[in-house]
Scaffold this active site. Structure first.
Site, PDB file in Angstrom:
ATOM      1  N   ALA A  28      24.001  -8.819  30.297  1.00 27.40           N
ATOM      2  CA  ALA A  28      24.960  -8.293  29.495  1.00 27.40           C
ATOM      3  C   ALA A  28      24.470  -8.743  28.404  1.00 27.40           C
ATOM      4  O   ALA A  28      25.559  -8.202  27.296  1.00 27.40           O
ATOM      5  CB  ALA A  28      25.649  -8.615  29.851  1.00 27.40           C
ATOM      6  N   GLU A  51      21.631 -20.349  26.754  1.00 21.62           N
ATOM      7  CA  GLU A  51      20.705 -19.319  28.060  1.00 21.62           C
ATOM      8  C   GLU A  51      20.315 -21.131  29.312  1.00 21.62           C
ATOM      9  O   GLU A  51      19.517 -22.162  28.615  1.00 21.62           O
ATOM     10  CB  GLU A  51      19.766 -18.850  28.433  1.00 21.62           C
ATOM     11  CG  GLU A  51      18.740 -18.564  29.733  1.00 21.62           C
ATOM     12  CD  GLU A  51      19.991 -18.282  30.939  1.00 21.62           C
ATOM     13  OE1 GLU A  51      19.942 -18.888  31.765  1.00 21.62           O
ATOM     14  OE2 GLU A  51      21.300 -17.703  30.896  1.00 21.62           O
ATOM     15  N   SER A  59      20.329 -11.572  36.403  1.00 18.70           N
ATOM     16  CA  SER A  59      19.234 -10.932  38.239  1.00 18.70           C
ATOM     17  C   SER A  59      18.454  -9.813  38.243  1.00 18.70           C
ATOM     18  O   SER A  59      18.071  -9.968  39.358  1.00 18.70           O
ATOM     19  CB  SER A  59      20.513 -10.529  38.505  1.00 18.70           C
ATOM     20  OG  SER A  59      21.707 -11.336  39.323  1.00 18.70           O
ATOM     21  N   GLU A  77      20.424  -0.760  41.460  1.00 14.24           N
ATOM     22  CA  GLU A  77      20.331   0.942  41.209  1.00 14.24           C
ATOM     23  C   GLU A  77      20.424   1.190  39.824  1.00 14.24           C
ATOM     24  O   GLU A  77      21.713   1.693  39.872  1.00 14.24           O
ATOM     25  CB  GLU A  77      20.579   1.429  42.883  1.00 14.24           C
ATOM     26  CG  GLU A  77      19.915   1.349  44.197  1.00 14.24           C
ATOM     27  CD  GLU A  77      20.382   1.515  45.295  1.00 14.24           C
ATOM     28  OE1 GLU A  77      21.993   1.618  45.366  1.00 14.24           O
ATOM     29  OE2 GLU A  77      19.674   1.128  46.654  1.00 14.24           O
ATOM     30  N   TYR A 195      33.114   3.067  43.956  1.00 10.86           N
ATOM     31  CA  TYR A 195      31.963   3.699  44.117  1.00 10.86           C
ATOM     32  C   TYR A 195      32.070   5.121  44.902  1.00 10.86           C
ATOM     33  O   TYR A 195      31.205   5.830  43.956  1.00 10.86           O
ATOM     34  CB  TYR A 195      30.706   2.735  45.230  1.00 10.86           C
ATOM     35  CG  TYR A 195      30.786   1.480  44.934  1.00 10.86           C
ATOM     36  CD1 TYR A 195      29.004   1.811  44.864  1.00 10.86           C
ATOM     37  CD2 TYR A 195      31.041   0.331  44.149  1.00 10.86           C
ATOM     38  CE1 TYR A 195      28.729   0.523  44.418  1.00 10.86           C
ATOM     39  CE2 TYR A 195      29.999  -0.318  44.043  1.00 10.86           C
ATOM     40  CZ  TYR A 195      28.882  -0.442  44.276  1.00 10.86           C
ATOM     41  OH  TYR A 195      27.819  -1.622  43.647  1.00 10.86           O
ATOM     42  N   SER A 286      28.049 -15.928  38.007  1.00  9.87           N
ATOM     43  CA  SER A 286      27.057 -14.936  38.031  1.00  9.87           C
ATOM     44  C   SER A 286      26.355 -14.856  39.827  1.00  9.87           C
ATOM     45  O   SER A 286      26.498 -15.520  40.572  1.00  9.87           O
ATOM     46  CB  SER A 286      25.760 -15.683  37.547  1.00  9.87           C
ATOM     47  OG  SER A 286      24.353 -15.323  38.197  1.00  9.87           O
ATOM     48  N   THR A 497      26.538  -2.861  39.410  1.00 10.81           N
ATOM     49  CA  THR A 497      25.434  -2.214  39.269  1.00 10.81           C
ATOM     50  C   THR A 497      24.746  -2.684  37.397  1.00 10.81           C
ATOM     51  O   THR A 497      25.830  -3.310  36.947  1.00 10.81           O
ATOM     52  CB  THR A 497      25.889  -0.810  38.505  1.00 10.81           C
ATOM     53  OG1 THR A 497      27.220  -1.013  37.922  1.00 10.81           O
ATOM     54  CG2 THR A 497      26.451  -0.363  40.424  1.00 10.81           C
ATOM     55  N   SER A 501      27.782  -3.912  33.187  1.00 11.00           N
ATOM     56  CA  SER A 501      27.367  -4.856  32.843  1.00 11.00           C
ATOM     57  C   SER A 501      26.982  -4.665  31.142  1.00 11.00           C
ATOM     58  O   SER A 501      27.704  -5.606  30.140  1.00 11.00           O
ATOM     59  CB  SER A 501      26.133  -5.792  32.695  1.00 11.00           C
ATOM     60  OG  SER A 501      25.953  -6.593  33.740  1.00 11.00           O
TER      61      SER A 501
END
Length: 566
Positions: A28, A51, A59, A77, A195, A286, A497, A501
Site C-alpha cells: 500500500a 518501516e 505480506s 491471488e 467476495y 497488518s 487482496t 491495498s
C-alpha cells in the site's frame, strides 16, 4: 472508468515543497509513493517510507537461499480485473527489459501458462477427490442468492456458520472457497458477500481455479522488487528501522491535522514535525504483524503479545483520539480466530516429490494452483509454484508451499497439534496426505529445510465487523491524514487482496492532493446479466434455467431467450 478519465492531472500548487511520510513498508505504501510521483507530481526525494523492519513488501514477501532454505509467508491471488493493481504495474518497468512493463511480462506469462487445475481436491492419502461440480443443492444455491440480496447493514456481524445451514459447510463449494481465500466458519458473512459479488465472474471456473493469475517468481521478486527499484530511481527514501509509535493530531474545528510523527529509530526516540501541507499515510493493522518462523527442527512459536505488536499498537493509540479512526480491537482481539500456519519446503536434487505431484495432478508447476486435502485434520492445502520460485534459486533446487487452517488440531499422521510441529513433522504430515508415506525417509534426505511461519493476524481482516470498525481511507475532516491497506474501508472491494491495498493508495493520494483524476471503479461483475446467469447455472449444477411458459413464449426467438436458456 473509461479512457476519457485516464488523464494526466495538473501539477498541484506547491507540490515541490510538500512532503509525504508513509508509515509501513507494504504494497500500500509503495503504491502510494508511485501514485504520488506519477499523478501527484511530487518529487521522489520528498517521500519517506517509514518501516520498522529492514524488509519492504509487507505480506508480499519471499527470501532465502539454497543453503538455508527459502521462505514465503504466502501469496495473494490475482485476477484480471484487479484494475488498480494493473494500472500500477502498467507503468513500472520490468527488471529484465526496461522497454517492457511488469504488467506486459505478467500478462504474457499467464497467456502462455494459464492456471487450470486438474486436481483440485485429494483425500484418502493421495487419491483424487471429485471436484467436477460445486456440490450445491438448490437450497444451498438459494442461500447464496439470498446473501447477495441482503444489505451489509442487515447482515451486521453475522458469521458464515450463523447464516448458512451446516450442510453447506460440507460442500465442494466451501472447500474450494475457504482454501482459495482462507475463510473460517466464524468469519464475517459480509466479507463473503463481497467476495461473491466482486468475483462472480470467476465462479464458473472456481473448481479449476480458472482466471487466477500467477507471477514468474514469488511476489516479492516479481512485483515488489521492480516497484522498489523504480521508486529508488526517483529518489524515494526507504527509512528502515523507523517504527512509528504515535501521531500528534490536532482535532479542532471539524478538521484533523497531523502535526508530528513519533518514532523509534533503532530504539532511540525521534519526532518528525509535520505541517498541514505534508501528507501522512498510515497502514493501520497488518496480517503478518508478529509472525514468527521455525525451521526443520523447531516449530514457529505463536507470539501472543498484546503490548508489542507494531502497527496494531499504533492504530490503538490513534483510535483513542477520534471515533472516526475505527476500532482495531474488532480485528486483533482474538488471535485464536485469526491465526494459521504456513510452511515453505526447500528440496535439493529431488527426484521423488515433484515428479510424483506431476503424475498425481497432471499439472506442471505453476499451472495447477492450490490443491486441498479434504480429510486433513489441519485442512491443509499445498501448491507447487512455477520453478524457480526465487530469482537466486539453482536449477537443482525446488520449492513447495503449504498451509493449514486449523493449527490447534492434531494431525492424521503426526500425533501433535499443527502449531507444535517442527518443519520436519509438518512435511511428514503433508507427505502422508499426498500418498508418499512410504518414501518419507528418502524425501527427507533431500530436504534442505522446512520453514514454518505462524501468523497471529493472518485472517484478522475477515473478523465480523460493521461500518465504522474500519476507518475511511480519508477520515471525515482530515486535512493530511489517510489510512492504507486491509483495514481501511473501501466500499464494494475485497480485503485479503493486493488490489485492496493498491486501491487504498490511489484513493488516499487522489483525495488528499485533490487531483481531478478519478479512482478506477471496482469491476462491476454483479451488474452483468451474463455473469449473473452463468453463476446461477454453475451453482445449480449447470442445469438449464427454466423459463416461465408465458415469458418463454414472449421472448421466443430473441437473443434474450437464448441468453437466459444458455
Amino acid at each position: 472508468m473509461g479512457t476519457y478519465q485516464r488523464i494526466h492531472p495538473r501539477v498541484p500548487e506547491g507540490i515541490a515543497k510538500r512532503k509525504a511520510y508513509l508509515v509501513g513498508g507494504g504494497i500500500a505504501s509503495l503504491a502510494a509513493a508511485a501514485f504520488l510521483i506519477r499523478d501527484g507530481h511530487m518529487p521522489g526525494k520528498n517521500i519517506h517510507i517509514l518501516e520498522e523492519s529492514g524488509v519492504y513488501g509487507g505480506s508480499m514477501d519471499g527470501a532465502g537461499n539454497a543453503k538455508d532454505g527459502y521462505s514465503a509467508r504466502g501469496g495473494r491471488e490475482i485476477e484480471e480485473h484487479f484494475e488498480c493493481f494493473m494500472e500500477l504495474f502498467g507503468f513500472i518497468p520490468s527488471l529484465t527489459n526496461p522497454d517492457r512493463t511488469v504488467l506486459d511480462e505478467f500478462r504474457e506469462l499467464n497467456l502462455e501458462e494459464p492456471i487450470e487445475s486438474h486436481c483440485r481436491l485429494v483425500e484418502n492419502a493421495g487419491q483424487k477427490a471429485d471436484f467436477s461440480t460445486l456440490g450445491l443443492s438448490t437450497a444451498h444455491a438459494l442461500q447464496l442468492g439470498k446473501l447477495t440480496m441482503l444489505t451489509e447493514e442487515t447482515l451486521g456481524r453475522t458469521t458464515i456458520e450463523q447464516f448458512f445451514e451446516p450442510s453447506f459447510l460440507e460442500t465442494n463449494f466451501w472447500y474450494f472457497w475457504r482454501s482459495m481465500f482462507a475463510f473460517e466458519n466464524w468469519h464475517s458473512v459480509v466479507e463473503m458477500k463481497r467476495y461473491m459479488e466482486r468475483f462472480m465472474h470467476l465462479i464458473s471456473g472456481m473448481n479449476q481455479l480458472k482466471g487466477i493469475l500467477h507471477t514468474e517468481y514469488n511476489q516479492f521478486d516479481s512485483l515488489i522488487l521492480p516497484l522498489m527499484k523504480w521508486l529508488e530511481a526517483h529518489g524515494v527514501h526507504f527509512d528502515k528501522g523507523h517504527q512509528a509509535v504515535d501521531l500528534d493530531i490536532d482535532v479542532t474545528g471539524g478538521e484533523k491535522v497531523v502535526t508530528a510523527i513519533h518514532l523509534k529509530v533503532n530504539g532511540a526516540a525521534k519526532v518528525i514535525p509535520t505541517t498541514r501541507h505534508d501528507l501522512v499515510l498510515v497502514t493501520n493493522g497488518s496480517m503478518t504483524e508478529n509472525a514468527t518462523k521455525g525451521d526443520l527442527n523447531h516449530p514457529a512459536v505463536l507470539n501472543r503479545s498484546v503490548t508489542e505488536r507494531g502497527c496494531w499498537s499504533l492504530w490503538e493509540k490513534l483510535a483513542a483520539k477520534s471515533p472516526d479512526f475505527g476500532h482495531p480491537e474488532v480485528f486483533c482481539g482474538d488471535i485464536d480466530k485469526t491465526k494459521w500456519l504456513s510452511f515453505t519446503i526447500t528440496l535439493t536434487d529431488d527426484d521423488i516429490v515433484f515428479p510424483y505431484l506431476l503424475e498425481l495432478t497432471g499439472d506442471l508447476p505453476g499451472m495447477g494452483g492450490v490443491v486441498t486435502i479434504k480429510d486433513s485434520n489441519w485442512l491443509m492445502s499445498w501448491t507447487a509454484p512455477k520453478q524457480p520460485h526465487f530469482i537466486n534459486q539453482p536449477d537443482n533446487v525446488k520449492v513447495l508451499w503449504a498451509y493449514g487452517l486449523f493449527p490447534d488440531a492434531v494431525g492424521n499422521y503426526v500425533n501433535k497439534k499443527m502449531a507444535d510441529c517442527t518443519g520436519r513433522e509438518l512435511f511428514e504430515e503433508l507427505c502422508y496426505h499426498m500418498g508418499l508415506k512410504d518414501r518419507i525417509p528418502e524425501i527427507l534426505a533431500h530436504t534442505t529445510n522446512v520453514i514454518p511461519c505462524m501468523m497471529p493476524y493472518i485472517t484478522s481482516q475477515f473478523m465480523p465487523r460493521v461500518m465504522g470498525d474500519r476507518p475511511q481511507v480519508v477520515p471525515q475532516g482530515s486535512v493530511n491524514l489517510a489510512f492504507l491497506g486491509q483495514f481501511a474501508e473501501v466500499p464494494d472491494d475485497c480485503v485479503f487482496t493486493v488490489e485492496y491495498s493498491v486501491r487504498t493508495a490511489m484513493m488516499a493520494v487522489y483525495r488528499l492532493l485533490k487531483l481531478e483524476k478519478e479512482v478506477i471503479p471496482v469491476h462491476p461483475s454483479k451488474y452483468d446479466v451474463r455473469v449473473l446467469l452463468t453463476a446461477v447455472r454453475t451453482c445449480l449444477g449447470n442445469k438449464p434455467l427454466p423459463l416461465d411458459k408465458s415469458l418463454g413464449q414472449l421472448l421466443s426467438g430473441t437473443v434474450l431467450a437464448k441468453l437466459l436458456n444458455g
